[in-house]
Design a protein around this motif. Structure first.
Motif, mmCIF file in Angstrom:
data_model
loop_
_atom_site.group_PDB
_atom_site.id
_atom_site.type_symbol
_atom_site.label_atom_id
_atom_site.label_comp_id
_atom_site.label_asym_id
_atom_site.label_seq_id
_atom_site.Cartn_x
_atom_site.Cartn_y
_atom_site.Cartn_z
ATOM 1 N N ASP A 36 -23.033 2.551 -13.965
ATOM 2 C CA ASP A 36 -23.165 1.356 -13.181
ATOM 3 C C ASP A 36 -22.030 0.965 -12.661
ATOM 4 O OD1 ASP A 36 -26.321 1.180 -13.429
ATOM 5 O OD2 ASP A 36 -25.705 0.013 -15.330
ATOM 6 N N TRP A 37 -21.831 0.303 -11.679
ATOM 7 C CA TRP A 37 -20.580 -0.343 -11.248
ATOM 8 C C TRP A 37 -21.336 -1.992 -11.168
ATOM 9 C CZ3 TRP A 37 -15.827 1.415 -10.225
ATOM 10 C CH2 TRP A 37 -15.569 2.555 -9.879
ATOM 11 N N THR A 38 -20.019 -2.911 -11.564
ATOM 12 C CA THR A 38 -20.272 -4.466 -11.309
ATOM 13 C C THR A 38 -19.141 -4.635 -10.571
ATOM 14 O OG1 THR A 38 -19.326 -4.725 -13.780
ATOM 15 C CG2 THR A 38 -21.609 -4.573 -13.536
ATOM 16 N N ASP A 39 -19.346 -5.987 -10.054
ATOM 17 C CA ASP A 39 -18.414 -6.559 -9.092
ATOM 18 C C ASP A 39 -17.970 -7.980 -9.812
ATOM 19 O OD1 ASP A 39 -16.688 -8.009 -7.257
ATOM 20 O OD2 ASP A 39 -18.026 -7.170 -5.597
ATOM 21 N N GLU A 40 -16.704 -7.794 -10.102
ATOM 22 C CA GLU A 40 -16.065 -9.338 -10.969
ATOM 23 C C GLU A 40 -15.001 -9.975 -10.053
ATOM 24 O OE1 GLU A 40 -17.622 -9.802 -13.931
ATOM 25 O OE2 GLU A 40 -18.803 -8.094 -13.854
ATOM 26 N N ASP A 41 -15.320 -10.393 -9.130
ATOM 27 C CA ASP A 41 -14.408 -10.893 -7.950
ATOM 28 C C ASP A 41 -13.107 -10.183 -7.817
ATOM 29 O OD1 ASP A 41 -16.450 -12.653 -7.667
ATOM 30 O OD2 ASP A 41 -15.603 -13.930 -9.243
ATOM 31 N N THR A 42 -12.261 -10.260 -8.638
ATOM 32 C CA THR A 42 -10.893 -9.582 -8.526
ATOM 33 C C THR A 42 -10.952 -8.150 -8.995
ATOM 34 O OG1 THR A 42 -10.233 -10.561 -10.754
ATOM 35 C CG2 THR A 42 -9.571 -11.813 -8.736
ATOM 36 N N HIS A 43 -12.002 -7.648 -9.667
ATOM 37 C CA HIS A 43 -11.958 -6.336 -10.270
ATOM 38 C C HIS A 43 -13.361 -5.794 -9.936
ATOM 39 C CE1 HIS A 43 -8.571 -8.091 -12.443
ATOM 40 N NE2 HIS A 43 -7.979 -7.119 -12.697
ATOM 41 N N LEU A 44 -13.498 -4.287 -10.047
ATOM 42 C CA LEU A 44 -14.667 -3.537 -10.146
ATOM 43 C C LEU A 44 -14.481 -2.948 -11.572
ATOM 44 C CD1 LEU A 44 -14.463 -1.657 -6.839
ATOM 45 C CD2 LEU A 44 -15.838 -3.630 -7.238
ATOM 46 N N ILE A 45 -15.923 -2.886 -12.098
ATOM 47 C CA ILE A 45 -15.963 -2.274 -13.394
ATOM 48 C C ILE A 45 -16.883 -1.146 -13.457
ATOM 49 C CG2 ILE A 45 -16.471 -2.663 -16.009
ATOM 50 C CD1 ILE A 45 -15.518 -5.718 -15.574
ATOM 51 N N LEU A 46 -16.502 -0.294 -13.892
ATOM 52 C CA LEU A 46 -17.462 1.023 -14.087
ATOM 53 C C LEU A 46 -17.938 1.137 -15.454
ATOM 54 C CD1 LEU A 46 -18.702 3.764 -13.503
ATOM 55 C CD2 LEU A 46 -16.485 4.981 -14.021
ATOM 56 N N HIS A 47 -18.976 1.070 -15.883
ATOM 57 C CA HIS A 47 -19.827 1.019 -17.250
ATOM 58 C C HIS A 47 -20.633 2.554 -17.370
ATOM 59 C CE1 HIS A 47 -19.426 -3.364 -17.215
ATOM 60 N NE2 HIS A 47 -19.934 -3.210 -16.037
ATOM 61 N N LEU A 48 -20.116 3.053 -18.395
ATOM 62 C CA LEU A 48 -20.864 4.595 -18.626
ATOM 63 C C LEU A 48 -21.178 4.689 -19.973
ATOM 64 C CD1 LEU A 48 -20.623 7.129 -16.909
ATOM 65 C CD2 LEU A 48 -18.609 7.840 -18.241
ATOM 66 N N ASP A 49 -22.701 4.937 -20.255
ATOM 67 C CA ASP A 49 -23.294 4.937 -21.559
ATOM 68 C C ASP A 49 -22.891 6.324 -22.222
ATOM 69 O OD1 ASP A 49 -24.528 2.614 -21.101
ATOM 70 O OD2 ASP A 49 -26.654 3.490 -20.670
ATOM 71 N N ILE A 50 -22.050 6.287 -23.196
ATOM 72 C CA ILE A 50 -21.637 7.550 -24.021
ATOM 73 C C ILE A 50 -21.524 7.327 -25.355
ATOM 74 C CG2 ILE A 50 -19.999 8.295 -21.960
ATOM 75 C CD1 ILE A 50 -17.760 7.171 -23.408
ATOM 76 N N PRO A 51 -23.040 7.132 -25.972
ATOM 77 C CA PRO A 51 -22.785 6.967 -27.513
ATOM 78 C C PRO A 51 -22.602 8.241 -28.240
ATOM 79 C CG PRO A 51 -25.225 6.996 -26.377
ATOM 80 C CD PRO A 51 -24.102 6.930 -25.365
ATOM 81 N N GLY A 52 -21.727 7.996 -29.344
ATOM 82 C CA GLY A 52 -21.305 9.246 -29.966
ATOM 83 C C GLY A 52 -20.251 9.959 -29.553
ATOM 84 N N VAL A 53 -19.754 9.468 -28.621
ATOM 85 C CA VAL A 53 -18.466 9.971 -27.974
ATOM 86 C C VAL A 53 -17.299 9.478 -28.302
ATOM 87 C CG1 VAL A 53 -17.087 10.490 -25.990
ATOM 88 C CG2 VAL A 53 -19.556 10.772 -25.746
ATOM 89 N N SER A 54 -16.338 10.093 -29.017
ATOM 90 C CA SER A 54 -15.217 9.691 -29.346
ATOM 91 C C SER A 54 -14.097 9.432 -28.420
ATOM 92 C CB SER A 54 -14.481 10.568 -30.650
ATOM 93 O OG SER A 54 -13.900 11.222 -29.979
ATOM 94 N N ALA A 55 -13.346 8.251 -28.835
ATOM 95 C CA ALA A 55 -12.333 7.874 -27.642
ATOM 96 C C ALA A 55 -11.281 9.074 -27.497
ATOM 97 C CB ALA A 55 -11.774 6.627 -28.018
ATOM 98 N N ASP A 56 -11.339 9.854 -28.598
ATOM 99 C CA ASP A 56 -10.231 10.836 -28.659
ATOM 100 C C ASP A 56 -10.545 12.120 -27.376
ATOM 101 O OD1 ASP A 56 -8.705 9.370 -30.379
ATOM 102 O OD2 ASP A 56 -9.444 10.819 -31.805
ATOM 103 N N SER A 57 -11.733 12.292 -27.322
ATOM 104 C CA SER A 57 -12.335 13.198 -26.347
ATOM 105 C C SER A 57 -12.334 12.569 -25.004
ATOM 106 C CB SER A 57 -13.601 13.869 -26.871
ATOM 107 O OG SER A 57 -14.757 12.932 -26.336
ATOM 108 N N LEU A 58 -12.058 11.493 -24.562
ATOM 109 C CA LEU A 58 -12.329 10.888 -23.299
ATOM 110 C C LEU A 58 -10.987 11.145 -22.354
ATOM 111 C CD1 LEU A 58 -14.038 7.625 -24.092
ATOM 112 C CD2 LEU A 58 -14.906 9.665 -22.909
ATOM 113 N N GLU A 59 -11.056 11.564 -21.302
ATOM 114 C CA GLU A 59 -10.158 11.661 -20.242
ATOM 115 C C GLU A 59 -10.742 10.864 -18.893
ATOM 116 O OE1 GLU A 59 -8.841 15.626 -19.368
ATOM 117 O OE2 GLU A 59 -8.513 16.180 -21.543
ATOM 118 N N LEU A 60 -9.760 10.247 -18.281
ATOM 119 C CA LEU A 60 -9.924 9.368 -17.134
ATOM 120 C C LEU A 60 -8.887 10.055 -16.098
ATOM 121 C CD1 LEU A 60 -11.703 7.004 -16.314
ATOM 122 C CD2 LEU A 60 -9.596 5.460 -16.880
#
Length: 137
Positions: A36-60
């Motif tokens: 999902d995307w949300t609008d927070e006035d000065t920012h946009l936030i992308l929310h992604l459901d990734i239970p069980g995924v370690s932070a070490d494996s994430l790439e952006l």
């Protein structure tokens, strides 16, 4: 009339074959986390459901008007049945509004990845009563 049904039957067979191929991918196949995307006035936030995924494996990866998120959820050992996907995922998103380049800040909490981007043109919400709070003398 039988001739009219042949294209439908052929398409149905293609779909059945595709379904079998997807099911045989099992735990090693790619999966698509919900987002999902949300609008927070000065920012946009992308929310992604990734239970069980370690932070070490994430790439952006942010490129122009898109952001790509990838990672991996390990398959469970000794799995005897189930339908939770595992393995690698990769999703690309187009920003719904212009953002300032390279402003993404990621946070992983309770299996939800939130990436906050600063908008190029913030939404300013001005209320008439705010303007009247300090009357001119």
């Amino acid at each position: 009339m039988v001739g009219m049904n042949e294209p439908v039957l052929a398409r149905l067979q293609q779909l059945m074959t595709l379904r079998e191929e997807v099911e045989t991918l099992g735990s090693g196949g790619p999966w698509i986390p919900a987002a999902d995307w949300t609008d927070e006035d000065t920012h946009l936030i992308l929310h992604l459901d990734i239970p069980g995924v370690s932070a070490d494996s994430l790439e952006l990866l942010e490129e122009g008007s898109t952001v790509t998120v990838s990672g991996e959820r390990p398959a469970l050992a000794r799995l005897i049945g189930g339908d939770r996907p595992a393995g690698a995922f990769r999703r690309s998103f187009t920003f719904p509004q212009d953002v300032l380049p390279q402003t993404g800040e990621a946070q992983l909490r309770h299996g939800i990845l939130s990436v906050r981007f600063q908008k190029r043109h913030p939404t300013i919400d001005v209320h008439a009563e705010d303007l009247d709070a300090h009357p001119a003398e």
